[in-house]
Write a protein that holds these residues in place. Sequence first.
Motif, PDB file in Angstrom:
ATOM      1  N   LEU A  80       0.828  -1.199   0.000  1.00  0.00           N
ATOM      2  CA  LEU A  80       0.000   0.000   0.000  1.00  0.00           C
ATOM      3  C   LEU A  80       0.867   1.254   0.000  1.00  0.00           C
ATOM      4  CD1 LEU A  80      -2.989   0.231  -0.109  1.00  0.00           C
ATOM      5  CD2 LEU A  80      -3.062   0.423   2.347  1.00  0.00           C
TER       6      LEU A  80
ATOM      7  N   ARG B 273       6.640  -9.369   5.353  1.00  0.00           N
ATOM      8  CA  ARG B 273       7.341  -8.412   6.184  1.00  0.00           C
ATOM      9  C   ARG B 273       8.815  -8.764   6.318  1.00  0.00           C
ATOM     10  NH1 ARG B 273       5.181  -8.003  12.184  1.00  0.00           N
ATOM     11  NH2 ARG B 273       6.929  -9.289  12.781  1.00  0.00           N
ATOM     12  N   ARG B 274       9.632  -7.724   6.369  1.00  0.00           N
ATOM     13  CA  ARG B 274      11.060  -7.969   6.550  1.00  0.00           C
ATOM     14  C   ARG B 274      11.378  -8.351   7.981  1.00  0.00           C
ATOM     15  NH1 ARG B 274      13.121  -3.173   2.840  1.00  0.00           N
ATOM     16  NH2 ARG B 274      10.895  -2.903   2.807  1.00  0.00           N
TER      17      ARG B 274
ATOM     18  N   ALA C 213      -3.965  -9.591   6.973  1.00  0.00           N
ATOM     19  CA  ALA C 213      -2.938  -9.592   8.005  1.00  0.00           C
ATOM     20  C   ALA C 213      -1.869 -10.627   7.662  1.00  0.00           C
ATOM     21  CB  ALA C 213      -3.553  -9.884   9.370  1.00  0.00           C
TER      22      ALA C 213
ATOM     23  N   VAL D 110       0.461  -9.521   4.869  1.00  0.00           N
ATOM     24  CA  VAL D 110       1.417  -8.511   5.319  1.00  0.00           C
ATOM     25  C   VAL D 110       2.515  -9.166   6.155  1.00  0.00           C
ATOM     26  CG1 VAL D 110       1.709  -6.477   6.763  1.00  0.00           C
ATOM     27  CG2 VAL D 110      -0.236  -6.623   5.234  1.00  0.00           C
ATOM     28  N   LEU D 111       2.114 -10.124   7.025  1.00  0.00           N
ATOM     29  CA  LEU D 111       3.086 -10.765   7.912  1.00  0.00           C
ATOM     30  C   LEU D 111       4.110 -11.568   7.125  1.00  0.00           C
ATOM     31  CD1 LEU D 111       0.981 -11.978  10.949  1.00  0.00           C
ATOM     32  CD2 LEU D 111       2.606 -10.104  10.798  1.00  0.00           C
TER      33      LEU D 111
END
Lengths: 318, 314
Positions: free
Chosen positions: B259, B313-314, B306, B309-310
Amino acid sequence: MNRFADHAKNPLLISSIAILALLVIGELVSPGFARGDQIVRLLTVSAILGIAAAGQNLVILGGREGIDLSIGAVISLGAVIAGNVMNGSNAAIPLAFAAACCAGFLIGVVNGLGVTYLRIPPLVMTLGMMGVIQGGLVVLSRGVPSGNAAPALMAFVSRSAFLGIPGILFVWAAIIALMALVLKRTRFGWSIYAIGSNENAAVLTGLPARRIRVLLYGLAGLFGGFTGVCVIGYTGNSFISVGDQYVLPSVIAVVIGGTSLSGGAGSYTGTALGAIALILLQSVLTTLNLEFWGRQVIFGVTLLLLMLLYGRQARLRV
Amino acid sequence: MSGLGKLGGRAWLVTAAALLVLLMVNAVLQPNFLEPSVIQSNLTTFLPLVLVAIGQTYVILGGDIDLSVGAIVALVNVVTVTVIAALGGEGTAVIVGLLVGMGVGAGSGLVNGLIIAGLRFQPIVTTFATSIVFSGLALWVLPQAGMPVPEPYWRTYAGTILGVPTVYVIYLLAFLLAAFLAARPFMIRLKAVGGLRTAAFQTGLDLGRLRVSAFALSGLYAAFASLCLTGETASGDPLMGQTLAMSAISAVVLGGTALAGGVGGALGSVLGAWVVGMIGSVIFFAGLPFEYQTLVQGLIILAALAGGVLVTRR
């Protein structure tokens, strides 16, 4: 610091001028528009939007692209919970406020946890939450309107409490004063601006940025729940999409009130004026004997013009 | 850069896996799920969301967002049916109507882009304001739902072109356009604009032009979606497509496009749109009590968002 003061002052001035101009236009178009009781009625409608925008204001000030799109669904939830708790009984009003605010706060905290600890973008987290709450409302109410406002709550929103002014306006005035006090005069308020403008610096000075942000989302939910109770006081009964109409207007009120969507700058006083200007604009457009589509187009274009004055982003530099 | 590429690739895979699971669950729940006619009917239902999501991808890649796509869908729909009716409803009238509709969509996107990139407005509030204007204009063109489109329009949409179902032809064309754009320097530059705007500006990229193009593409794809919806409903409706903007954003995010901008692609958004559509289908066929369906759908979408995104994620 001086530049910040200049930025914060302008929107207040512009919103005030817009409000006066709209009152004059309204009075010219339909004499009696700016009469005392009419103004009180418009302020009452503004108060409902303004209280919802208080929560929106906090999460936006906190930065990191903060925004709460679930606020409309929380308002609906608050209205449905309050309606069912009260069911027309005055004695249950305090319980209705408590239940709606608690539910809103809990939802807000979940939003905040998702945004901070799971690092989900606020727009996505609150959009997803909106869907969940809407689904929950269908289960709660089985799709039929349920619950009624107690007579004293309806009086609180629409009847005079003192000198022709309903109680909700006194509450809103108190919220405006409290928000100004908290944002400008307390450690918590300063830390909101700090994490909103430069989170890394704020964390390095020892601020618990994550916990503060979770609390901001919690407060946004709490304000949403509170607004829901006011909404059912205004409409008399609740249906499950009653809050949808507040989602983006609450963001617009914050923006035309001079709070930057990138966080860290702005004030709730501006947002309150923004809410009044927004409601006045809608009301003036209603009195102009226009067809619905014309009102819509003028409303949208006026919003764009208002943003032209100060809702713009900084120019990129080499 | 390779790190970013890998992240995008992983999100894409997660969504594909989710889609696979949903397909299997649906195949179990709905016995005739794999029959060609059922597949075609499902893909037809998902097509408008797929198209809107592809368009939204470009805007989000450039670091902006477009909340006005639903209103553009409505505006294109009413303009198209009105133009077709005004020109007598013959074959040429339909073609002119389609072209005018696409022009209206791209034009609306252009307006969004010019205001946002040219005047430095905030995309969220601006596209909300323009969506009010677009819906107002839609109500001006056609105050009430009605005005049927001529039979050849919806017959062609539900039928075949050269033996291939029209819906599949539209999918193919949409993919080809997306693939063409993905291979152009435009895409890399747009990602640069969304990823590190200041740096992109300092390397001399024409930011304004790229962002305006992204918005115009979003408007154009919204027009495609609207013309498809018109093929399904066969009439004009000034309130069409109101929930599309929010669903499309979910689809784009599920498809692995960040996003914040800069990472992702249109193909992921297609998968994301299918996932959003399949979730609704699975819940419908799971036989849940009616009042629980929206809640479960909301929970699954939130969990998927969620989860996506998880994982990336870095």
